[in-house]
Scaffold this motif. Sequence first.
Motif, PDB file in Angstrom:
ATOM      1  N   ILE A 130       1.301   1.172  -6.068  1.00  0.00           N
ATOM      2  CA  ILE A 130       2.043   2.219  -5.365  1.00  0.00           C
ATOM      3  C   ILE A 130       2.455   1.688  -3.998  1.00  0.00           C
ATOM      4  CG2 ILE A 130      -0.079   3.322  -4.531  1.00  0.00           C
ATOM      5  CD1 ILE A 130       1.477   6.034  -4.781  1.00  0.00           C
ATOM      6  N   GLY A 131       3.715   1.897  -3.687  1.00  0.00           N
ATOM      7  CA  GLY A 131       4.244   1.434  -2.412  1.00  0.00           C
ATOM      8  C   GLY A 131       3.707   2.277  -1.269  1.00  0.00           C
ATOM      9  N   LEU A 132       3.239   1.600  -0.230  1.00  0.00           N
ATOM     10  CA  LEU A 132       2.749   2.277   0.964  1.00  0.00           C
ATOM     11  C   LEU A 132       3.758   2.052   2.079  1.00  0.00           C
ATOM     12  CD1 LEU A 132       0.317   3.924   1.965  1.00  0.00           C
ATOM     13  CD2 LEU A 132      -0.666   1.780   2.783  1.00  0.00           C
ATOM     14  N   PRO A 133       4.446   3.133   2.489  1.00  0.00           N
ATOM     15  CA  PRO A 133       5.479   2.962   3.520  1.00  0.00           C
ATOM     16  C   PRO A 133       4.872   2.698   4.902  1.00  0.00           C
ATOM     17  CG  PRO A 133       5.446   5.238   2.694  1.00  0.00           C
ATOM     18  CD  PRO A 133       4.371   4.485   1.989  1.00  0.00           C
ATOM     19  N   LYS A 134       5.406   1.697   5.551  1.00  0.00           N
ATOM     20  CA  LYS A 134       5.000   1.345   6.915  1.00  0.00           C
ATOM     21  C   LYS A 134       6.235   1.005   7.725  1.00  0.00           C
ATOM     22  CE  LYS A 134       0.415   1.305   6.603  1.00  0.00           C
ATOM     23  NZ  LYS A 134      -0.457   2.000   7.523  1.00  0.00           N
ATOM     24  N   ASP A 181       3.851  -1.971  11.571  1.00  0.00           N
ATOM     25  CA  ASP A 181       2.678  -1.603  10.767  1.00  0.00           C
ATOM     26  C   ASP A 181       2.161  -0.190  11.026  1.00  0.00           C
ATOM     27  OD1 ASP A 181       2.458  -3.844   9.140  1.00  0.00           O
ATOM     28  OD2 ASP A 181       1.234  -4.927  10.600  1.00  0.00           O
ATOM     29  N   SER A 182       2.873   0.588  11.824  1.00  0.00           N
ATOM     30  CA  SER A 182       2.465   1.982  12.012  1.00  0.00           C
ATOM     31  C   SER A 182       2.910   2.801  10.797  1.00  0.00           C
ATOM     32  CB  SER A 182       3.073   2.556  13.300  1.00  0.00           C
ATOM     33  OG  SER A 182       4.493   2.568  13.210  1.00  0.00           O
ATOM     34  N   ASP A 183       2.271   3.943  10.617  1.00  0.00           N
ATOM     35  CA  ASP A 183       2.604   4.814   9.491  1.00  0.00           C
ATOM     36  C   ASP A 183       3.980   5.448   9.673  1.00  0.00           C
ATOM     37  OD1 ASP A 183       0.102   4.267   8.526  1.00  0.00           O
ATOM     38  OD2 ASP A 183      -0.746   6.236   8.934  1.00  0.00           O
ATOM     39  N   ASP A 210       2.849  -3.175   0.268  1.00  0.00           N
ATOM     40  CA  ASP A 210       3.824  -2.915   1.325  1.00  0.00           C
ATOM     41  C   ASP A 210       5.182  -2.631   0.687  1.00  0.00           C
ATOM     42  OD1 ASP A 210       5.493  -2.917   3.537  1.00  0.00           O
ATOM     43  OD2 ASP A 210       4.728  -4.797   4.340  1.00  0.00           O
ATOM     44  N   GLU A 211       5.768  -1.495   1.021  1.00  0.00           N
ATOM     45  CA  GLU A 211       7.083  -1.180   0.461  1.00  0.00           C
ATOM     46  C   GLU A 211       8.165  -1.172   1.525  1.00  0.00           C
ATOM     47  OE1 GLU A 211       7.824   3.554   0.699  1.00  0.00           O
ATOM     48  OE2 GLU A 211       7.497   2.719  -1.259  1.00  0.00           O
ATOM     49  N   ARG A 212       7.882  -1.828   2.624  1.00  0.00           N
ATOM     50  CA  ARG A 212       8.851  -1.900   3.707  1.00  0.00           C
ATOM     51  C   ARG A 212      10.210  -2.376   3.213  1.00  0.00           C
ATOM     52  NH1 ARG A 212       5.441  -3.843   8.695  1.00  0.00           N
ATOM     53  NH2 ARG A 212       4.086  -4.189   6.950  1.00  0.00           N
TER      54      ARG A 212
END
Length: 137
Positions: free
Chosen positions: A55-59, A63-65, A92-94
């Motif tokens: 699962i992609g974690l948006p940042k 690197d802040s939320d 990371d889904e940046r």
Amino acid sequence: MARILAIDYGGKRTGLAVTDPLQIIATGLSTIESRELIPYLKKYFLTEVVELIIIGLPKNWDDSDTHGTPFAEAAVKKLQKAFPQIPVKTVDERYTSKMAKDAMLQMGMKKKDRQVKGNVDIIAATIILQEYLQSIQ
């Protein structure tokens, strides 16, 4: 072999992508309403074996939320509770949504099709999965 499933989770819509059983190719699966994720996956897992959920974690770039990070983190907890036998890994889904929009342009997608937000989500999920596959080779 089992598939790997990738999720581009959003507050309203979620894009899904899967590998082939040999885990070579990432393919877009579907775009669904986020509230339907768990019921959708329960049905999907009845017919397909999945060994890992990405699962992609948006940042943000620093690197802040982002505003989407809490949604993705909550989805991880729901997935772990609903499917304890399948590991869930965040990646990371940046910039994947930007990359998806660029890919749509390069593919020559019509403007009308590019404006369908679900298309961006499914392509972003595919990019997340393809990048993951490249990182483990």
